[in-house]
Scaffold this motif. Structure first.
Motif, short mmCIF file in Angstrom:
data_model
loop_
_atom_site.label_atom_id
_atom_site.label_comp_id
_atom_site.label_asym_id
_atom_site.label_seq_id
_atom_site.Cartn_x
_atom_site.Cartn_y
_atom_site.Cartn_z
N GLY A 1 27.22 -54.69 61.48
CA GLY A 1 27.39 -53.28 61.15
C GLY A 1 27.45 -53.12 59.64
N ARG A 2 26.78 -52.10 59.13
CA ARG A 2 26.77 -51.85 57.68
C ARG A 2 27.23 -50.43 57.40
N PHE A 3 28.11 -50.30 56.42
CA PHE A 3 28.49 -48.98 55.94
C PHE A 3 28.78 -49.13 54.46
N GLY A 4 28.03 -48.39 53.63
CA GLY A 4 28.17 -48.55 52.18
C GLY A 4 27.84 -49.98 51.83
N SER A 5 28.71 -50.62 51.05
CA SER A 5 28.48 -52.02 50.71
C SER A 5 29.27 -52.95 51.64
N GLY A 6 29.93 -52.38 52.65
CA GLY A 6 30.67 -53.20 53.61
C GLY A 6 29.76 -53.65 54.73
N LYS A 7 29.88 -54.91 55.12
CA LYS A 7 29.08 -55.47 56.19
C LYS A 7 30.00 -56.28 57.07
N VAL A 8 29.89 -56.11 58.39
CA VAL A 8 30.74 -56.84 59.33
C VAL A 8 29.86 -57.47 60.40
N VAL B 1 36.54 -62.85 70.11
CA VAL B 1 35.41 -62.50 69.24
C VAL B 1 35.53 -63.25 67.92
N LEU B 2 34.38 -63.58 67.35
CA LEU B 2 34.32 -64.17 66.02
C LEU B 2 33.77 -63.10 65.09
N THR B 3 34.42 -62.89 63.96
CA THR B 3 33.94 -61.88 63.02
C THR B 3 33.90 -62.44 61.62
N HIS C 1 38.31 -48.91 53.96
CA HIS C 1 37.57 -47.78 54.54
C HIS C 1 36.16 -48.22 54.93
N ASN C 2 35.46 -48.92 54.02
CA ASN C 2 34.10 -49.36 54.32
C ASN C 2 34.08 -50.42 55.42
N VAL C 3 35.08 -51.31 55.44
CA VAL C 3 35.11 -52.37 56.45
C VAL C 3 35.37 -51.78 57.84
N VAL C 4 36.30 -50.83 57.95
CA VAL C 4 36.57 -50.19 59.24
C VAL C 4 35.33 -49.44 59.73
N LYS C 5 34.69 -48.69 58.85
CA LYS C 5 33.50 -47.93 59.25
C LYS C 5 32.35 -48.86 59.62
N ALA C 6 32.20 -49.98 58.92
CA ALA C 6 31.15 -50.95 59.27
C ALA C 6 31.44 -51.59 60.63
N THR C 7 32.71 -51.84 60.93
CA THR C 7 33.08 -52.39 62.23
C THR C 7 32.76 -51.40 63.35
N VAL D 1 30.44 -49.09 63.23
CA VAL D 1 28.98 -49.07 63.34
C VAL D 1 28.51 -50.27 64.18
N ALA D 2 29.09 -51.45 63.95
CA ALA D 2 28.72 -52.64 64.72
C ALA D 2 29.06 -52.44 66.20
N LEU D 3 30.22 -51.87 66.50
CA LEU D 3 30.60 -51.65 67.90
C LEU D 3 29.71 -50.61 68.57
#
Length: 169
Positions: A92-99, A128-130, A139-145, A147-149
């Motif tokens: 999942g990607r949001f801004g510069s955060g990637k999960v 789960v492995l992350t 904020h970016n990490v939560v939103k990227a997570t 998006v991944a879900l």
């Protein structure tokens, strides 16, 4: 239409909330400095695989958290799981955060750091492995997570989209 896009009623759920980050923000005005607090909150029903996040701002921390919880209840989503883990790897990607989320065998547990762990546990995923790549901003990490879900699909959805039976995949 995927199950994630239907509106979910928060009244029928037993939601658990978790504060991910609290930030003190200051606005400089003519008369001095106005201090307020910003809260990032994740809510979810682990038994029904439902999760949401929200932000709230107020002059006091408890009011900011309460506003964050109300905002999170407005954007709940259902998460696709397979035997208490994610059905397939996804990024999942949001801004510069990637999960990165990867399925894990039974007994592995939640291998995740801070903000990702809050979202995964609220969603009721047990194994789960992350890996959080890029930005460390909560904020970016939560939103990227989130998006991944949202990208997760089960075998039935993929089979329907391709017009095939599950055993043909």
């Amino acid at each position: 239409m995927p199950a994630t896009s239907r509106k979910i009623d928060p009244g029928s759920l037993t939601l658990k909330d978790q504060v991910v980050a609290i930030n003190r923000v200051t606005k400089v005005v003519k008369g001095g400095k106005n201090m307020s607090f910003s809260a990032l909150v994740v809510v979810g029903d682990p038994d029904k695989n439902i999760v949401g996040f929200g932000t709230g701002k107020a002059r006091e921390v408890p009011a900011a958290i309460r506003k964050g919880i109300e905002a999170a209840k407005k954007n709940l989503m259902r998460v696709v799981t397979s035997k208490a883990t994610v059905p397939h790897p996804t990024v999942g990607r949001f801004g510069s955060g990637k999960v990165l989320l990867k399925p894990a065998p039974e007994g592995t547990g939640v291998i995740a750091g801070g903000p990702v762990r809050a979202v995964i546990q609220a969603a009721g995923i047990l194994n789960v492995l992350t890996k959080s790549l890029g930005s460390a901003n909560p904020h970016n990490v939560v939103k990227a997570t989130i998006v991944a879900l949202r990208q997760l699909r089960n075998r039935q959805d993929v089979a329907d989209a391709r017009g095939k039976a599950i055993d043909e995949l």
